[in-house]
Scaffold this active site. Structure first.
Site, PDB file in Angstrom:
ATOM      1  N   ASP A 267      -0.277   6.199  -1.810  1.00 19.70           N
ATOM      2  CA  ASP A 267      -0.530   4.762  -1.822  1.00 19.70           C
ATOM      3  C   ASP A 267      -1.912   4.475  -1.245  1.00 19.70           C
ATOM      4  O   ASP A 267      -2.113   4.478  -0.031  1.00 19.70           O
ATOM      5  CB  ASP A 267       0.538   4.028  -1.005  1.00 19.70           C
ATOM      6  CG  ASP A 267       0.322   2.518  -1.010  1.00 19.70           C
ATOM      7  OD1 ASP A 267      -0.417   2.031  -1.886  1.00 19.70           O
ATOM      8  OD2 ASP A 267       0.886   1.840  -0.132  1.00 19.70           O
ATOM      9  N   LYS A 274      -6.556   0.020   0.854  1.00 18.50           N
ATOM     10  CA  LYS A 274      -6.298   0.223   2.270  1.00 18.50           C
ATOM     11  C   LYS A 274      -7.569   0.688   2.985  1.00 18.50           C
ATOM     12  O   LYS A 274      -8.463   1.270   2.364  1.00 18.50           O
ATOM     13  CB  LYS A 274      -5.208   1.296   2.458  1.00 18.50           C
ATOM     14  CG  LYS A 274      -3.819   0.893   2.041  1.00 18.50           C
ATOM     15  CD  LYS A 274      -2.854   2.042   2.272  1.00 18.50           C
ATOM     16  CE  LYS A 274      -1.430   1.675   1.885  1.00 18.50           C
ATOM     17  NZ  LYS A 274      -0.860   0.652   2.766  1.00 18.50           N
ATOM     18  N   ASP A 344      -1.223  -4.096  -2.539  1.00 17.70           N
ATOM     19  CA  ASP A 344      -0.706  -3.171  -1.532  1.00 17.70           C
ATOM     20  C   ASP A 344       0.708  -3.527  -1.094  1.00 17.70           C
ATOM     21  O   ASP A 344       1.282  -2.846  -0.258  1.00 17.70           O
ATOM     22  CB  ASP A 344      -1.649  -3.132  -0.318  1.00 17.70           C
ATOM     23  CG  ASP A 344      -1.378  -1.946   0.588  1.00 17.70           C
ATOM     24  OD1 ASP A 344      -0.858  -0.922   0.086  1.00 17.70           O
ATOM     25  OD2 ASP A 344      -1.654  -2.039   1.798  1.00 17.70           O
ATOM     26  N   ARG A 348       7.888  -3.136  -2.803  1.00 18.76           N
ATOM     27  CA  ARG A 348       8.947  -4.090  -3.170  1.00 18.76           C
ATOM     28  C   ARG A 348       8.988  -4.318  -4.674  1.00 18.76           C
ATOM     29  O   ARG A 348      10.034  -4.678  -5.225  1.00 18.76           O
ATOM     30  CB  ARG A 348       8.741  -5.397  -2.410  1.00 18.76           C
ATOM     31  CG  ARG A 348       7.484  -6.153  -2.736  1.00 18.76           C
ATOM     32  CD  ARG A 348       7.032  -7.096  -1.642  1.00 18.76           C
ATOM     33  NE  ARG A 348       6.566  -6.362  -0.475  1.00 18.76           N
ATOM     34  CZ  ARG A 348       6.084  -6.956   0.623  1.00 18.76           C
ATOM     35  NH1 ARG A 348       6.007  -8.277   0.687  1.00 18.76           N
ATOM     36  NH2 ARG A 348       5.669  -6.239   1.638  1.00 18.76           N
TER      37      ARG A 348
END
Length: 497
Positions: A267, A274, A344, A348
């Protein structure tokens, strides 16, 4: 690790190290007094001289010099005896296993007590857990040096040991899969792609004889999983939707346990990139999916009579020319539209499709696990996962399994008022909020839109699935913990009884 149970006198048990627990302040327990006589009071002398300590995790070794069958005797500190619990015993067992390996030992015998706050079954589980988890070595990719030796044989002995045999075997199976989960989560993302995770799941399913299926990108798109498709489209490594099915004979037909695990194998945050600092740890963003897969393997190997459906969406979240964008609107499997305000907040999104797929496939009781929010790490640290649930009795079942297994959880609120945080002007909802408030709760409230009818719970395991530093107990280093495997196996056992 081979597990043996010996009912009777510990002094006749052959092992590299024979262990008894000792409280703080140090005092020889009843189980050690007979040993003390056989070694001519040397244990008592060590207590008197202050060399034998009861501090938690402190190990004192004494060579038996042939006076008993074991080569060494170990006093394992468990801290305040009035506060002794399973985790303190796990910590002691982990310390003993590590120390035994350091001196070249491969076998340990533990004396089980019958006069403490823990039953022999609880002691057995804790000792097996600590012995297997404590010496775990994450550096499998190092080319220099010798790995930490693993304990090959564990003996549980003493007058009440016979009552621990079944629990010891159960724990040994579960903790073996826990360490396999740790191997997965620690694996570098250039090795553990979504496709490789699916291959691992297929191999594990074949090993225990359960059903396996994996959908590729075209099948995912054709099925209408717009959220999973969107998150995965920035990467050259295609996604997989992994499904395991365990259908044992004699299981209840009115209960199908649905396990859903987030598996972002790397990720980077997508276009909402990030920070570079510690981004390498984002290989661990598939900890929930790894736990769900490994736990299903453990449940099947144990032969627990409960039906299980495990769904794991696996993909990478990377920036690129095909990456989904802030402002995009995607349509999830249940038909609801989602405005993407932060790429990011991708976990979910992929869980949305997976949860609806699991419920549509017949799951009656669902539990998802996800390294979902950084705010959970800030709030709970590395010991408790956050638990959210739409059903009180289901939450109680999970809390009970968590406490018994050592994978601890803490209940969080899930009030409908938090839905306002994800209201969108342009779509049915948005995937994140501009306000830095209650983000673990609103993330759970987002997921609730995709769980359908029936009991559901969400575990935010950010912080507990992957350690930045030693936890100071039986998890002695950094890296993956396998959080969730023990909990899920215990939950399945309770549902099958």
């Amino acid at each position: 690790m081979e597990i043996d149970v010996v009912q009777g006198a510990p002094e006749g048990v052959e092992a590299d190290v024979l262990v008894f627990p000792v409280p703080d302040p140090a005092a020889l327990p009843e189980t050690a007094r007979a040993l003390d006589s056989l070694v001519e009071g040397r244990l008592s002398h060590l207590v008197e001289d202050g060399e034998l300590k009861g501090e938690e995790g402190c190990i004192t070794l004494l060579h038996s010099e042939g006076r008993i069958a074991a080569h060494r005797i170990a006093a394992a500190g468990v801290g305040d005896g009035a506060l002794l619990d399973a985790d303190r015993l796990r910590t002691a067992a982990g310390a003993v296993a590590t120390r035994t390996g350091d001196v070249g030992g491969r076998s340990i015998a533990w004396i089980l007590g019958t006069d403490g706050s823990l039953s022999v079954a609880e002691q057995a589980r804790a000792i097996v857990d600590g012995t297997a988890i404590g010496p775990y070595e994450p550096g499998r990719w190092k080319t220099n040096g010798d790995p930490q030796p693993q304990i090959e044989r564990l003996v549980l002995c003493g007058d009440g040991a016979g009552d621990a045999a079944e629990e010891a075997w159960h724990a040994s199976v579960v903790v073996s899969w826990t360490n396999r989960c740790r191997d997965l989560v620690n694996a570098p993302p250039n090795e553990l792609t979504p496709a490789r995770l699916a291959e691992w799941a297929e191999e594990a399913a074949g090993e225990v004889g359960i059903g396996f299926e994996a959908l590729g990108p075209e099948e995912i798109r054709s099925a209408g999983m717009g959220a999973l498709t969107a998150v995965s489209q920035g990467s050259d490594n295609p996604p997989r939707l992994i499904t395991l099915r365990y259908e044992p004979e004699g299981a209840r037909r009115d209960l199908l346990l649905g396990l859903v695990g987030k598996a972002i194998t790397f990720d980077a945050g997508g276009l909402s990139l990030k920070p570079a600092l510690r981004m390498e740890e984002m290989k661990s963003d598939m900890g929930g999916g790894a736990a769900a897969l490994a736990a299903t393997g453990a449940i099947a190997q144990l032969g627990l009579p409960v039906r299980v459906l495990t769904v794991v969406p696996a993909c990478e979240n990377l920036p690129g020319g095909h990456a989904y964008r802030p402002g995009d609107i995607v349509t999830a499997l249940n038909g609801k539209t989602i405005e993407v305000t932060n790429t990011d907040a991708e976990g979910r999104l992929i869980l949305a499709d997976a949860l609806w797929h699991a419920r549509s496939s017949g799951a009656t009781h669902m539990l998802d696990l996800a390294t979902l929010t950084g705010a959970m790490v800030i709030a709970m640290g590395d010991y408790y996962a956050g638990l959210f649930a739409n059903d009180e009795s289901w939450a109680d079942e999970i809390e009970g399994a968590a406490e018994a297994s050592g994978d601890h959880v803490w209940r969080w609120p899930l009030h409908d008022t938090y839905k306002r945080y994800i209201e969108s002007t342009f779509a049915d909802m948005k995937n994140s909020s501009d306000y830095k408030q209650g983000s673990p709760i609103l993330a759970a409230r987002f997921l609730q839109e995709f769980v359908g009818e029936g009991p559901w719970a969400h575990l935010d395991i950010a912080g507990t699935a992957y350690l930045e530093r030693s936890r100071g107990d039986y998890y002695r280093g950094c890296g993956a913990t396998g959080f969730g495997v023990r909990l899920l196996a215990e939950l399945a056992r309770r549902l099958s009884s």
